[in-house]
Write an enzyme that holds these catalytic residues in place. Sequence first.
Site, PDB file in Angstrom:
ATOM      1  CB  SER A 161      -0.974  -0.022   1.179  1.00  0.00           C
ATOM      2  OG  SER A 161      -1.897   1.032   1.110  1.00  0.00           O
ATOM      3  CG  ASP A 168      -2.614   4.050  -2.221  1.00  0.00           C
ATOM      4  OD1 ASP A 168      -3.313   3.882  -3.237  1.00  0.00           O
ATOM      5  OD2 ASP A 168      -2.764   3.386  -1.179  1.00  0.00           O
ATOM      6  CG  ASP A 228      -2.560  -0.528  -3.016  1.00  0.00           C
ATOM      7  OD1 ASP A 228      -2.340   0.613  -2.584  1.00  0.00           O
ATOM      8  OD2 ASP A 228      -3.301  -1.346  -2.425  1.00  0.00           O
ATOM      9  CG  ASP A 267      -5.938   0.721  -1.722  1.00  0.00           C
ATOM     10  OD1 ASP A 267      -5.117   1.658  -1.646  1.00  0.00           O
ATOM     11  OD2 ASP A 267      -5.950  -0.231  -0.916  1.00  0.00           O
TER      12      ASP A 267
END
Length: 569
Positions: free
Chosen positions: A141, A298, A300, A302
């Site tokens: 993340s 960010d 990833d 999400d």
Amino acid sequence: MNAKYLEWTSKTLEDADLTAELEAVRDNEEEINDRFYRDLEFGTGGLRGVIGAGTNRMNIYTVRKATQGVADYINANFKDGSIAISYDSRIKSDVFAKEVARVCAANGVKAHIYPELMPTPALSFAVRELKCSMGVMITASHNPAKYNGYKAYGPDGCQITNETADAVLANILSVNEFDDVKTVSFEEGLASGMISYIGQEVVESYYANVLKQSIHSEIVKTSGFKVVYTPLNGTGNKPVREILKRIGIQDVTVVKEQELPDGNFPTCPFPNPEIKQALELGMKYCEETGSDLLLATDPDCDRVGIAVKWNGDYKLLTGNEVGALLLDYIASQRIAMGTMPPKPLAVKTIVTTDLCEFIAKKYGVELVNVLTGFKFIGEQIGRMEAKGEQDNYIFGFEESYGYLAGTYVRDKDAVVASMLICEMAAFYSKQGKNLVEVLQGLYDTYGYFLCTQQSFAFEGEQGMADMKKIMQELRANPAKEIGPDKVLGFGDYLASSHTDMVSGEKTVINLPKSDVLMYELENGCKAVIRPSGTEPKIKIYYFVLRENEAAAREKEKELQSSFTKLLKI
């Protein structure tokens, strides 16, 4: 010397980086212990740790061991089991993703893997679209570059439940990372058909579902809205830009230094859209281009953070503020467009702003509170789906910049959030209003809601022990006063118990057990304390309601001081 260290150094490791690292720490017992004093913990969040050598690190062997446990679980619970795999831009993410596919294929579990890096929500979507038994996303993340991780998903597209995590962990504990893991070569897996690439048709289906969540896309096409976007060297670059293009935003400037995938994150050591420093380069681009809005996703993709043009500068909005704005926009405009379901429902976490309680009430929306973690929002959607009521879901969000409209995935999605934020901003711009002005209108109506967070880091083995001790002491001896404020209510989510500190009455908290403590204070204030599920930190969330920002900020400082003393830090 550490037995595990000796075992690892006795092997011919396939990754030369690991061999070099183990040799470099040969004479340093402290460094050896840090790498081997435990196995990386596998839980509902999967794995997360520093990349490197050892059982307490992210490497091909810890990934293989975890995946053997996952494959064993799939084979024990599913006929003709399959798995979807995606990965982000982090160091070795592509390598780890292929290791997952190799182990699954060797164990008779069909592996579907994206041919290039894709966001976490695209993984959740692929699990559901391809009807897979589980899914794995290789990501850490928003953590710094030295970290990587392994998120595990169930067949519903949510991160796995406690029950599944416990079963997988039991399998993992019975596996030796060198002797008990089955593998085939990636090429052999492709040739046999046990590994296959996820096709573009799945990506297009994902895009189509994102676009279905649009409310006023026609306004965007004629707004002349100017946007700066940064994927922070992560997975959002292609999907976010594609969606913005499809809804008609023509003027998108991408931050070149942060455009292409780069796990070193050279211009943003902490690639977290919650942190101002990660957005500074984007704001500079905004100033140069005169853009209306900055979007930052960010690694990833999400979560998304934004900055809004305001009074000749750019103002950062918090996750709570953006979430409240989106809830108000979606509810009001779906009513205006005649698309509001008969029993609308929104979901937020217990550490998310209570401003949403007032917004939901205004529009007749049922608001459900769940534990921290987007999987609990996904679970609510699943329960609605089981009753054929999933269309009643209109929005879910958490304070840490995660949002979801629609039920096509079961995790937060910065792609759909980026689309809706741009659409919302363009909608209000057509009315001559800025998002900051709209937000101020909410505060004028309901009061100023300040929500902030304080974190305390606990590194290493001793740090983990200290965290547990602090939480145990707070739980065993509930504070009756926090600084000058009386504690009116105390919630212990591990004991599923709420205590009225005035009357002594106890009631049951009807949520899954979790290591969370909530303090309800005088004068509309509240605080929630919990250990992070992904980092060695204790987090405190402060909720302050005052007549204006200045008064709220003053009270928040007082609370931070009081709780620091309570934790004896």
